[in-house]
Every structure is written in C-alpha cells, then in structure tokens.
Design an enzyme around this catalytic site. Structure first.
Site, mmCIF file in Angstrom:
data_model
loop_
_atom_site.group_PDB
_atom_site.id
_atom_site.type_symbol
_atom_site.label_atom_id
_atom_site.label_comp_id
_atom_site.label_asym_id
_atom_site.label_seq_id
_atom_site.Cartn_x
_atom_site.Cartn_y
_atom_site.Cartn_z
ATOM 1 N N THR A 1 -0.859 0.915 -10.608
ATOM 2 C CA THR A 1 -2.108 0.341 -10.119
ATOM 3 C C THR A 1 -2.861 1.316 -9.224
ATOM 4 O OG1 THR A 1 -3.060 -1.696 -9.205
ATOM 5 C CG2 THR A 1 -1.221 -0.707 -7.996
ATOM 6 N N GLU B 1 -11.781 0.425 -9.959
ATOM 7 C CA GLU B 1 -11.441 -0.536 -11.004
ATOM 8 C C GLU B 1 -12.419 -0.549 -12.174
ATOM 9 O OE1 GLU B 1 -9.175 -1.465 -7.455
ATOM 10 O OE2 GLU B 1 -11.333 -1.176 -7.761
ATOM 11 N N ASP C 1 -4.613 -9.708 -7.905
ATOM 12 C CA ASP C 1 -4.970 -8.884 -9.056
ATOM 13 C C ASP C 1 -3.816 -8.107 -9.692
ATOM 14 O OD1 ASP C 1 -4.836 -7.492 -6.689
ATOM 15 O OD2 ASP C 1 -6.624 -6.295 -7.019
ATOM 16 N N GLU D 1 0.820 -1.204 0.000
ATOM 17 C CA GLU D 1 0.000 0.000 0.000
ATOM 18 C C GLU D 1 0.858 1.259 0.000
ATOM 19 O OE1 GLU D 1 -3.047 0.169 -0.513
ATOM 20 O OE2 GLU D 1 -4.034 -1.660 0.177
ATOM 21 N N GLU E 1 -18.328 -5.786 -2.779
ATOM 22 C CA GLU E 1 -17.016 -6.408 -2.700
ATOM 23 C C GLU E 1 -17.043 -7.865 -3.170
ATOM 24 O OE1 GLU E 1 -14.876 -4.109 -2.606
ATOM 25 O OE2 GLU E 1 -13.912 -4.221 -0.646
#
Length: 824
Positions: free
Chosen positions: A542, A459, A345, A149, A438
């Site tokens: 990302t 996304e 992902d 993160e 989610e």
C-alpha cells in the site's frame, strides 16, 4: 468475482481474472498483441511516443528534484519541509499529533524512496542510499510510533530494498560490444541493430524493438551500471528484523488485534495502550510481516499479522461489512459506519494482495464476500459512501481522497469495468478542483473547506497506472500527464514539492515520504514501457514497495506466474467515450462534463468558490438543516397582541441527528421551555426538571444516543447538543450518529449546535429568553463567508445571481432571502 464457496473448483478462473498481483505487464504485450506500442499510440488520439518519453523524463526529473532537495536540506531528518527548506525531525516541543507518529528520526524519506531509485534505473544512487541506511539508521530509540505507518513505510521499504539489492547482485551481467561513449543520435541509428541484439541478449524479449535508438541506448547504459552492491550482506534485512521485533509488543492484546502505537524502545506503556484502533491500522500488516517471516524463517511475524486480520474478519456483520474503529481489548466496534475510505481503505487491499503474495485461499473467499457487500451497499453512481455495517443504511454523503485507490484494487481483482467508471468520477473531481481534496461532496460538486488540502497523495495516480496497464489505452497516460503538470505548476517550491490547500490556494510546509515512494514512482512507471517491474511479477504494498511473488511463494504456484487478460471491446468503447468527455470536443465545458455523469441524493451542504472582480467569496448552500429559534418569556412576548407574529431573540442554525423524528416543518412547532441539564453531559439519568422541556446538553462523555435516551426517559420533549470543539464554526458540517441498535427508540427531535452558537443559547436564558422552537429549515440556506457590507452593489448582485443559479441547479425554487442574524 466468484463466490467464496466456489473458490476451490474455480481457482483457474480466478487466476485468469487476475492482472497478476499489481502486475503491471507491458502495455504492448497486454493488449496490443504483435502491434508495437508506438504504432498503437499513433493510431489513437492520445499521447504520441515522443510525448511519452518526454513525460517519463519529466517524472524522473520531478523525483530527483524532490529527492535531491531532501538530501541537501533535510537529511538525515525524516522529512523535508519544502517551504522552510529544512528537515523535519520528531520534536517533542512542537508536536503535530497523529502526523508525528510516523516520524522516529530514522531517515524516513530515504528508506521510503530507496526502491524508487531502483525503479528509475539509478543503481548507483540506490547503492549510495543503501550505504547511508547501513551507516545512519538505528531503531533503538525512545519514541512512540504508529504501527501501521511504520510498517508500510519503513519495514516495507527495508524489505523491498533488500530484495532489490540481492536481485542486483544476482543479475549483474556484463553487457559488452557497444561503444558506451557514443551519444550522438545519428551515430546511434547506425548501431541500432547491435544495440537491439544486446537488449535481446539481456532481456530475452523483443518488446523494446519499437523504441527509438536513443531510448535503447539509455536503457543499455542503465544496465551497465547494474554491477553494484557486490559487498551487500543483507544489512537491510537485519534492520527489518530488528524493527519487526520492536513492533511485536503491539500485538499483545486480548484479541490479537494490535494497539495502534508502540514505543520502539519500551514496547507498550500507558501512552501506547489506548485501545482504539482503526480497521486499516490493524489489518494492513500482513504483506510486510509475512514477507519478513518468509525471508527470516521466524513465523511469529506472519502469524501475528494473520491473527489480527482473522480477528477482524470474525467480527464482520451478517451482511459482510466491517466498521472502521474497534477496541483492541474487548473486540467491540466503536462505530457503526463501514466504508472504503480513511481508516478502512488498505484493509481491503491487503485482504486480496495477501492472497496473491502468501497464497491463502481463505483470504480470497473473504475478499469475494466483502467485495460483493461493498458493491451492493456502498456504491451509488460509482461513488462509494459510508453505510451502517449492519443495515446498509447510508451514513454519509461525502467521499474522501484515499478512496481513489479503489479502481486499482478493482483492476487486479478483475473488475475492470467498475474500475473505469470509478476512476472517471475521480478524474472529474480532479479537473474541477485542480487536485483531489481530502473530502468531497459529489452531489454538489463541492469540497469541504475544512478538509480542502491535497497532501500530494498517490491513490489517483496509482489507479491511473493500473488502468493504463490493463487497457493499454493512452487516455490514461494523458490523465497522468495532466496530474504531473498540475504538480509541477502548482506545488513545486524552491526546494521540493509542497502540499496545497485547494480552498485557500496556499502551500503547506509538508512533503510526505509517500510522495517519492508512490506518487512519483507511479507517474514514472506510467510513461516507462520496458521497466524491470514489467518483466517481473510483483505485488505493490500500500506504500508502493514492490515485493516479488516468487520470493515468498513457490515459484511454480499458478498464482506466482504472470497472467494477462484481454479487455473486452465494450470497455474500450467506454474509454473512447471518456476521452471525448474529458479531452475531446463532445463536452468542453465543466458543466457539460458534469451533466454526463448521474448524481446521487443531495448531501447536507455544498461549498463552492464564487470569484467576482478579485473578491473571493466562499458560499455554502444548506438544504437539510434545523433552526433553533429562541424567544423571551410568555409575559414579554405579548401573546395577546396577534397583529404581528413574535420575533425570535435568537435564530441559530443546527444539524439534525441520524436518529429521532427530526424537527417539524417550519411554522408548526410550539414554543417550549428549555433547560440546561445537570449533569451537563446528560451521560447519566436526569432529574424531573427536564420533563416537558427541551434539554440543552454538552457534547462528550458518552454517545449521542445515550444522551438522547436519558433526556427522553426524563420526559424531555427534545434535545439540543452543544459541541465542545472551538475550531468548528458551523454545526451543519457534522451529524450525530446513533449506535445502529437503539436509533428507532428515540422519539424526540435532536439537533446539534456548534460551540459558539450553543454559548449564545445558554447565555440567552440569563436575559429572560427561556423559550425555543425546534423546526426544520423551510428554504435552502446560503451562508456567505465574507462581510456582505464590504461588497459593492454590483458584487452583491452578481453574488445573488450566481447563488440563485446554484439553487436552480439543485431543484430549489424558493426565492433567495438575504437574512441578517437577529442577535450577534
């Protein structure tokens, strides 16, 4: 996509397939040729140019509403709490677990959203933000953070903003000759040609000539403000370097695969040395660490991240798949499920984007083989489900919202056809639910009420942007307009935007930094025709931070040059069909839209909201489950009385494991004695007391499959596992996974009970109930999360009718029975 072995001889074909590195070329250039974007949009049934401009400005306003409220109510805290209207700091007295590991009291939201200010053309605001970061940010803090993160949000934000600051210094051009005070549209029309000449001079292109004069004026006025940051001396890069050094201790493992957390002041200690990390956490570092090395000349950053990615790839299966959880010390996989969802992902995203940004051909070969395996093993009707990484056997029936990034990756990899179809499935979910929950079960068109939150994720918007850019179709702008409207009407608060629980309809006191860094940035770019992003060649990280390809690669390299491709007419025909399905007159009703999409095998359960006369009733339909029927002793059951069948003392609902034969069908299994094992977790060999009985064991201490092997070795005839999580109320939401190697060795049925039901089972033994039957459910089971006695007769009848209709849609023909629990 090409086979990796053909890579060397087919490099040019690969490049032609690329849409240039997240590279959002101007839609007018990409597809429309000499025709202006405005004319093309008018020719379609989508948004007209005026609407596009209005939506762009609405996206801009939404960003500033979120950003200004953060600066007013939260700064210098890391995040804004949009319901409390205050800042969220890292607070040891009020921890949030994993969610806190991105917080470090270093103005996270400001750093993460800095480059969005530049994307919006707010160079003065960008300069102000840079000055604040220079003044207020320090990483010399005793705080443990999540490596993944902090890398994508903070390190990536600093690097992107540093490069943009240098770009603004270099391109500070004085645009003169226009009357900057002239703002009336009528007057601007008289000066249109003068304005266009200045834009031609500044940009060197003519893609803006189809725009209204007022929009041209605004664009020029933004460029007049571009002469900023003239005293910038690389301070953001210095901060990035300092942060990178503090993150490096995480890579000091036996395998080179980094720990998931690191202390910014002390490196790796007892707290940070947990050996478990996920595929995405260890494999989504190369863009940021590679850029840091290329900008500073210190190769250790790029080599550390590259070594980690290589170590992961070396452990993929013979079928080219990788699970989502690994031990960083031993290099052993800790689960068998491979997926493109949460925990995995962005690994696939960086495998391809690092090839573009850093130019390593081996990464493309790896991506090609992995992508082929995913398409062949995980895809069912353009949804992607988790599978066993060795055998390809299905291991889950749900998808998660993070997977919505996949169409964007497919676009830049050249697989636009599959991207269109996968995106359409997510659009269908969005329109059914209102957002992307989610967790979602496509077959039942239902979401998991325990994972029904939409935390403002980007996304789906990201994929919408890339499909808009690659096809030039206004259909995707219409989708973006629907998303923006949903955000404005359902998540906007008095001081920001809040996450929303789509099950309960409640807002959460949370506005993650990625909402400004990604979601609103992508929405703005979706409606902006001549953004500087379009004129460059950028890879989005990302976290949505643009990194220019030419800065970290040789600008003469063929991959560093923008390539655009024409989308085949057949795909445009498919998009027209989707327009009819979602926004036309072909299928106005949700049920009709659902019928247009094939379905896959039915998952374990369905959850749906049934609303009637103001009463919210959450009903769950289960078709694949087990029953644990508990009886009193042989003496008390009066077996000689055959006039009536024995009545169970308890009737409990359980889920079945992914190993073992499964319980026999209802009515065929004998009653057997059961026993609570010693030790309770059955993580070591058991004594003779289990032989010929069903073993009741506690969860924890070892894998499910190990418990089953110990029970089976001791002569047990079945296993009931009692969950150890008090927050789980229904066992059928979970399933017991094997290890992928010994699953076929288990010959006894194994089921899982939630904790409360398991306690009832254990307590029943004290009352003389020591017999049970394990059987498969004999009819679809409907659980209603409300007190049926509180409903009126009409509500009960309506509920019965609606549930019966739901059963019929899924091919269930057995009559619905309203059952009451025998006990409790």
């Amino acid at each position: 996509l090409l086979d990796g072995k053909e890579m060397a001889s087919s490099a040019l074909v690969v490049v032609v397939m690329l849409l240039a590195a997240c590279l959002v070329c101007s839609a007018a250039v990409k597809y429309h040729g000499e025709e202006g974007l405005g004319e093309h949009l008018e020719r379609e049934r989508g948004l007209c140019p005026v609407d596009v401009i209005a939506m762009r400005e609405e996206a801009r306003e939404a960003f500033y509403y979120a950003y200004d409220n953060y600066m007013l109510h939260a700064y210098p805290a890391d995040e804004l709490m949009p319901l409390s209207c205050k800042g969220r700091y890292r607070d040891p007295s009020n921890p949030r677990g994993h969610m806190d590991q991105v917080l470090g009291n270093y103005t996270l939201t400001l750093i993460d959203s800095l480059d969005t200010l530049a994307v919006l053309g707010d160079y003065v605001g960008f300069e102000t933000g840079v000055q604040l970061v220079k003044r207020d940010v320090s990483f010399d803090r005793d705080v443990t953070v999540n490596l993944f993160e902090v890398t994508i949000r903070v390190l990536g934000g600093l690097l992107s903003s540093h490069l943009l600051a240098e770009k603004l210094q270099e391109e500070c051009l004085a645009v003169t000759g226009a009357d900057w005070d002239r703002s009336h549209l009528g007057d601007l029309l008289l000066y249109r040609e003068e304005l266009l000449e200045q834009l031609d001079s500044f940009y060197g292109i003519e893609e803006h000539r189809s725009l209204p004069a007022h929009d041209i004026f605004l664009r020029l006025r933004e460029q007049r403000r571009a002469c900023v940051l003239q005293d910038y001396k690389g301070e953001l890069l210095d901060l990035a370097m300092d942060l990178g050094i503090r993150l490096l201790p995480a890579f000091q493992t036996n395998t080179g695969i980094p720990f998931s957390t690191v202390n910014l002041k002390f490196g790796i200690g007892l707290v940070e040395s947990d050996p478990r990390t996920c595929l995405a956490g260890a494999g989504t570092l190369l863009l940021e660490f590679g850029t840091l090395s290329r900008l500073t000349g210190y190769t250790i950053f790029e080599s550390s991240a590259a070594k980690a990615m290589k170590a992961l790839l070396n452990r993929k299966s013979a079928s080219d798949m990788l699970p989502g959880l690994i031990d960083v010390n031993s290099g052993s996989w800790l689960e068998q499920k491979a997926s493109i969802g949460a925990g995995s992902d962005s690994f696939y995203e960086y495998l391809f984007k690092a090839y573009i940004l850093l130019g390593d051909p081996a990464l493309y070969g790896e991506f090609a083989s992995v992508y082929t395996a995913i398409q062949s093993s995980m895809q069912a009707d353009h949804h992607y489900y988790g599978v066993d990484y060795r055998t390809g056997k299905s291991r889950q029936k749900h998808i998660d919202s993070l997977q919505a990034f996949w169409p964007a990756l497919q676009v830049i990899a050249g697989d636009v056809s599959n991207a269109i179809e996968n995106h359409a499935r997510y659009l269908d979910i969005w329109r059914r639910v209102g957002f992307l929950p989610e967790v979602y079960f496509p077959m039942q068109q239902a979401f998991d009420k325990r994972n029904g939150e939409y935390p403002l994720r980007p996304e789906f918007v990201e994929s919408t942007l890339f499909l808009s850019g690659s096809t030039g179709r206004s259909f995707y702008r219409r989708v973006g307009a629907e998303v923006l409207t949903s955000l404005q009407t359902s998540t906007r608060t008095s001081c920001g935007f809040a996450s929303i629980n789509v099950v309960k309809g409640r807002l959460g006191d949370r506005m993650d930094s990625y909402f400004l860094a990604e979601t609103l940035k992508y929405l703005y770019l979706l409606f902006d025709d001549i953004n500087w992003i379009d004129r460059g060649n950028y890879v989005f990280t990302t976290e949505g931070h643009p990194l220019p390809v030419g800065v970290v690669k040789d600008p003469n390299d063929v991959l560093a040059q923008k390539i655009c491709v024409r989308v085949p007419d057949a795909l445009h025909n498919r998009i027209t069909e989707l327009e009819d399905i979602f926004y036309g007159h072909v299928a106005e009703e949700v049920e009709e839209r659902a019928a247009a999409m094939p379905t896959v095998d039915m998952p374990l359960e369905e959850e749906t909201e049934i609303r009637q006369e103001g009463v919210d009733i959450s009903a769950s339909l289960i078709t694949d489950y087990a029953r644990v029927l508990v009886y009193k002793s042989q003496e008390d059951s009066k077996e000689d009385d055959v006039s009536e069948p024995p009545v169970p003392f308890l009737s409990l609902v359980a889920s079945m494991g992914q190993f073992g034969p499964g319980p026999a069908r209802a009515g065929t299994s004998p009653r057997q004695q059961f026993v609570v094992t010693d030790p309770p977790t059955a993580c070591e060999p058991l004594g003779n007391g289990v032989a010929g009985k069903v073993a009741v064991v506690r969860r924890g201490g070892c894998m499910f499959i190990e418990k089953a092997m110990h029970v089976q070795s001791a002569g047990g005839t079945g296993m009931v596992v009692v969950d150890d999580d008090k927050t789980q109320h229904f066992a059928f939401y979970m399933t017991m996974e094997g290890d992928g190697m010994n699953d076929d060795e288990i010959k006894i049925p194994c089921v899982l009970l939630h904790m409360a039901a398991g306690e009832h089972l254990v307590d029943a033994a004290a009352t003389g109930a020591n017999l049970l039957v394990l059987e498969a459910g004999d009819t679809p089971l409907v659980l209603v999360d409300t007190d049926l006695d509180s409903l009126t007769a009409k509500q009960r009848n309506d509920l019965r009718e609606q549930v019966s209709e739901a059963l019929a849609r899924f091919g269930a023909t057995n009559p619905l029975r309203e059952e009451r629990p025998v006990h409790g």
